[in-house]
Design a protein around this motif. Structure first.
Motif: not given
Length: 579
Positions: A117, A191, A195, A198, A385
């Motif tokens: 990430f 996720v 949004r 998560a 994300l």
């Protein structure tokens, strides 16, 4: 040239030549007259979102009928990028808009799977959009094992894999130097569609699973089926018998019932180079740790770690907990939370040099599937994300039990048959492991409160939106012949693929929708207030679209309304001390 190979000329740091323009709010590169000009084009702004798929509508507003069939699966091709030059040519760099304080949490995101990430975070921040970063990225085919890639209007499932491959300078002293690169760290990141939350689900490397047959594309374009193995360790789903990440994807699907959208893979170098790039992270130890196997020697309390020490931290297991892989997983989760907090801090966001270092290190350490093989695609994923709030990101682990087949010495684990299926079902149903969805759930539940019409008054058009072929006709027959919903029509394929069945209706049709939901056994989340459509007779009708979750006419589509209790759980915004 510096160690990161960023193309510095005359020993001048490019970051020192960036100047914030107060009129535009952007960093601008002020070059000296003798400085070479870049041949790299200026960064492109984000491309427009692709058009939404779907069937056509007639002039009256109704959907045009299509065959009642399930959408076919596509087998994507395979492509691998070549590595980037060791030292990219010097050139002109241009920053994107400087993050504003109120928008910081939307700019960067948390990290997982050792480092995956981090690149997404940098992409979302948008500090670098340069060709050589694309060239740094290595991509391999998903061999048809994924959903076809993440989508902005759906829940996202990313499989993060950390391998034990010992390639690279300074890595020969760790464990099995001849490892082919097994899947030793595995996190399935889910996720939510909205949004708001998560779940990062760790899968133990020593979990006994059935690795399925894996069709794998070869360099010459042919496809080879690598035979599966029953009762194998999860980590052998990668590397063993030339298995690729797509095989680990298939194993996750077989295990959880969740098909990943994409995968990201990193090796030992990722932890070292990325923690160094961000200037280290802060972790907490509840006791002194001295582990001869991982070479970790740290005293109790808050400790700042990077490079080799960070790698030793995430590899330690004998000196913490019960000394097994499950204890190491908790350390890894703590480390990833710390890395996320560091990336979201102002000290990282406001430092162009640090962002350049992170981007360079991340792109060189990352292998992704061919659906997200560019900075542009990763940026789009990063923006999705980046909407997450760390306090709503939950780390947990697949519930397991010691493997009774091991005897006295426990080496492997098996699924907890009572707890694991509940966790998998909650994730499939997009249920949060935090309290973030309480208000949303209350709003959804309210849709089922109120009067009901008679079955004979329900006017509904039925579409197939991902259910098995023939489901729309099967449902129509059941509604008309068994439930008395005579004003119903079957209009074939919806032209879209839905994970879940939906029931769309106008405000004045709410009583019909509630009655049909009762008959179908639909949860409140399936009801979608909006507009109706006109049926073949030109009359308003509610729209029932059967999704992948459809189980058959008359079979209720029940879904969990809250997450199950798990043995261990933490959120990314809090510091926990390893014991």
């Amino acid at each position: 040239m510096d160690a990161q190979g960023r193309g510095r000329a005359d020993n001048i740091d490019p970051a020192d030549q960036w100047v914030l323009n107060p009129n535009t709010g952007e960093y601008e590169l002020r070059l000296t007259p003798s400085a070479p000009q870049s041949g790299v084009p200026r960064p492109r702004r984000g491309a427009p979102a692709p058009g939404a798929p779907g069937g056509t509508r007639t002039a009256s507003g109704s959907r045009r009928a299509a065959p009642d069939t399930a959408p076919p699966d596509a087998l994507p091709g395979q492509r691998r990028r070549r590595g980037a030059p060791e030292e990219p040519p010097p050139g002109r760099r241009r920053g994107r808009t400087k993050p504003k304080k109120g928008k910081a949490k939307k700019v960067l995101l948390w990290t997982g799977g050792s480092m995956a990430f981090v690149l997404v975070a940098v992409s979302a921040a948008g500090y670098l959009y340069i060709k050589h970063l694309n060239d740094n990225i290595t991509s391999v085919s998903d061999d048809g094992a994924s959903t076809g890639g993440f989508q902005k209007d759906k829940a996202i499932n990313i499989l993060l894999i950390g391998t034990d491959k010992r390639t690279g300078k300074g890595n020969t002293g760790y464990g099995d130097a001849g490892s082919v690169g097994h899947a030793d760290t595995n996190i399935l990141l889910h996720v939510s569609k909205d949004r708001s939350n998560a779940t990062a689900l760790s899968i133990p490397r020593d979990l006994i699973v059935d690795v399925p047959d894996c069709p794998t594309k070869q360099a010459d374009g042919t496809t080879k089926v690598i035979p599966g193995t029953k009762g194998a360790r999860f980590n052998t789903s990668l590397g063993q018998d030339d298995r690729t990440p797509s095989c680990t994807m298939r194993t996750v699907t077989e295990l959880t019932g969740i098909t990943p959208d994409d995968f990201m893979v990193a090796d030992f170098n990722a932890v070292k180079t990325l923690t160094t790039a961000v200037g280290g992270v802060d972790v907490c130890l509840g006791k002194d740790i001295h582990d001869r196997d991982s070479h970790l020697n740290l005293q109790k309390g808050m400790r700042h770690i990077e490079g080799e020490t960070a790698l030793a931290f995430v590899r330690t297991r004998h000196a913490v907990g019960f000394g097994g892989d499950l204890s190491r997983i908790q350390l890894q989760q703590q480390f990833l939370s710390a890395l996320m907090r560091k990336l979201k801090s102002n000290s990282t966001l406001s430092d162009p040099t640090k962002m350049l270092d992170v981007a360079e290190a991340a792109t060189k350490a990352l292998t992704v599937d061919s659906k997200i093989d560019s900075i542009g695609k990763l940026k789009d994923l990063g923006l999705e994300l980046g909407k997450l709030n760390p306090k709503n990101l939950t780390f947990t682990t697949v519930p397991v039990l010691d493997n009774p087949a091991d005897g006295a010495v426990k080496k492997t684990v098996i699924l907890n048959p009572s707890k694991a299926p509940q966790v998998f079902e909650a994730i499939r149903a997009d249920v949060s492991f935090t309290a973030v969805k309480k208000q949303q759930k209350a709003t959804e539940d309210a849709r089922l409160k109120g009067s009901r019409s008679a079955a004979s008054d329900i006017r509904v058009d039925v579409y197939n939106g991902g259910a098995p072929g023939g489901s729309a006709q099967e449902t129509l027959n059941w509604l008309q012949n068994t439930e008395g919903v005579t004003k119903s029509s079957q209009l074939g394929n919806a032209g879209v693929t839905l994970d879940k069945t939906t029931l769309e209706y106008a405000p004045d049709q709410a009583d019909q929708a509630r009655k049909l939901a009762d008959l179908m056994g639909l949860p409140a989340s399936a009801l979608k207030p909006g507009k109706s459509e006109k049926n073949a007779q030109g009359l308003p009708a509610i729209v029932l679209t059967l999704g992948k979750d459809f189980k058959g006419a008359g079979v209720p589509l029940t879904a969990p309304t809250k997450a199950p209790a798990v043995d261990s759980k933490s959120t990314a915004d809090k510091v926990q001390c390893a014991k």
